[in-house]
Scaffold this motif. Structure first.
Motif, mmCIF file in Angstrom:
data_model
loop_
_atom_site.group_PDB
_atom_site.id
_atom_site.type_symbol
_atom_site.label_atom_id
_atom_site.label_comp_id
_atom_site.label_asym_id
_atom_site.label_seq_id
_atom_site.Cartn_x
_atom_site.Cartn_y
_atom_site.Cartn_z
ATOM 1 N N ARG A 4 0.650 -1.202 -0.052
ATOM 2 C CA ARG A 4 0.209 -0.036 -0.045
ATOM 3 C C ARG A 4 0.842 1.284 0.135
ATOM 4 N NH1 ARG A 4 -4.251 -0.687 4.508
ATOM 5 N NH2 ARG A 4 -5.316 1.167 3.540
ATOM 6 N N PHE A 5 0.246 2.185 -0.564
ATOM 7 C CA PHE A 5 0.879 3.615 -0.773
ATOM 8 C C PHE A 5 0.951 4.503 0.764
ATOM 9 C CE2 PHE A 5 1.643 7.994 -1.411
ATOM 10 C CZ PHE A 5 2.816 8.128 -2.505
ATOM 11 N N PHE A 6 2.094 4.670 1.274
ATOM 12 C CA PHE A 6 2.109 5.563 2.451
ATOM 13 C C PHE A 6 2.877 6.680 2.170
ATOM 14 C CE2 PHE A 6 0.527 1.659 4.318
ATOM 15 C CZ PHE A 6 -0.449 1.960 4.929
ATOM 16 N N PRO A 7 2.571 7.999 1.783
ATOM 17 C CA PRO A 7 3.257 9.134 1.747
ATOM 18 C C PRO A 7 4.502 9.284 2.722
ATOM 19 C CG PRO A 7 1.084 9.802 1.367
ATOM 20 C CD PRO A 7 0.921 8.451 2.246
ATOM 21 N N GLY A 8 5.677 9.299 2.219
ATOM 22 C CA GLY A 8 6.971 9.648 3.179
ATOM 23 C C GLY A 8 7.475 8.404 3.596
ATOM 24 N N ALA A 9 6.705 7.205 3.445
ATOM 25 C CA ALA A 9 7.314 5.926 4.036
ATOM 26 C C ALA A 9 8.404 5.352 3.275
ATOM 27 C CB ALA A 9 6.089 5.014 4.067
ATOM 28 N N THR A 10 9.398 4.709 3.867
ATOM 29 C CA THR A 10 10.179 3.658 3.258
ATOM 30 C C THR A 10 10.102 2.370 3.491
ATOM 31 O OG1 THR A 10 11.936 5.773 3.314
ATOM 32 C CG2 THR A 10 12.769 3.382 3.035
ATOM 33 N N ARG A 11 10.072 1.687 2.287
ATOM 34 C CA ARG A 11 10.002 -0.023 2.439
ATOM 35 C C ARG A 11 11.066 -0.727 2.198
ATOM 36 N NH1 ARG A 11 6.473 1.290 5.211
ATOM 37 N NH2 ARG A 11 4.179 1.014 4.906
#
Length: 286
Positions: free
Chosen positions: A110-117
């Motif tokens: 899922r897209f989460f603004p500002g996150a790093t995976r």
């Protein structure tokens, strides 16, 4: 559904946008038409060998609404958007980059603004054991996923029912065929693909070069089509879309379904460290 006629003249959608987070070229893109978003993948500046990617979320005018970083995922050659039955929006990309920076598998998140995976944060799927260079494309019209991959360094496509694929069934694929017919010159690099209905579209070409691909010739970009039931080439056409762009490297294919079907082609332009992107499309003509 009918295929796109690749001889139809291209039209401009987005022009010389400088709104991506990283200063690098776009690699691939896909549309979320429910929420009217455009997702664009880039390689992080200096992150090619590590497979570090930046995922941008834009509105349909090209304004950036957010971004994520994907560490060790791959080269970004393919991306897909899935609307799950429960309403969840999933982004599909390659994952688990090899030493060369290309994904050994695929994943969704899922897209989460500002996150790093990181790779450890997601469920990596390896549908074709021993393959390399795995990249996804989603056909939202039919609920299918295409996985481009390499076996013994030879590129191929495998098509699955998306629901079965999500459930972990990688054995009952719908089609499997080699990549072929991308360009009259087989040494010209592959630049993107999109699955739509019973057809798979391919993009190939090089950026402008004073000697090998001068701007006066309006480029060597070709777009082609394969039938997934037979794997046979259906059509291939050279395109001069965006020929006035500087640099002009083709990057990415996607299908926009509404209000009318478009086959969208991405092009990078501009100087090193300050790349821009444009999107042209071939409208569907019944």
């Amino acid at each position: 559904m009918d295929r796109f006629d690749l001889s139809v003249a291209s039209e401009r959608w987005l022009w010389k946008k400088d709104t991506l987070k990283e200063p690098t070229v776009l690699q691939s893109f896909a549309l979320d038409e429910v929420h009217k978003h455009l997702y664009v993948l880039q390689i992080v500046w200096g992150g090619s060998e590590a497979g570090d990617l930046c995922l941008n979320r834009l509105d349909l005018q090209g304004k950036r609404l957010g971004h994520m970083y994907l560490r060790g995922f791959g080269h970004g050659v393919g991306i897909g958007v899935q609307h799950a039955p429960d309403g969840t929006l999933w982004i599909w990309t390659e994952c688990a980059a090899s030493e060369g920076g290309y994904g050994r598998g695929v994943t969704r998140f899922r897209f989460f603004p500002g996150a790093t995976r990181e790779v450890a944060d997601v469920n990596v799927r390896f549908p074709i054991p021993g393959s390399t260079g795995n990249q996804p494309s989603i056909c939202q019209a039919t609920g299918r996923i295409a996985v481009r991959h390499r076996v013994d360094d030879v590129p191929r496509y495998r098509i699955y029912d998306l629901a079965a694929f999500v459930a972990g069934d990688y054995t009952s694929h719908l089609a499997d065929f080699p990549q072929t017919g991308t360009h009259p010159d087989p040494t010209v690099p592959f630049q993107g693909f999109a699955l739509h209905g019973d057809h798979l579209y391919q993009l190939a070409g090089t950026p402008y070069d004073p000697q090998s691909n001068p701007p006066a010739g309006r480029g060597d970009t070709h777009v082609s089509c394969l039938h997934i039931r037979t794997g046979e080439p259906v059509q291939r056409e050279r395109t001069e879309a965006g020929h006035s762009l500087s640099f002009r490297e083709p990057e990415g294919l996607a299908v926009r379904r509404t209000p009318k079907p478009w086959l969208c082609m991405g092009f990078a332009s501009g100087a090193v460290g300050a790349r821009e992107f444009s999107v042209y499309y071939k409208p569907h003509r019944p």
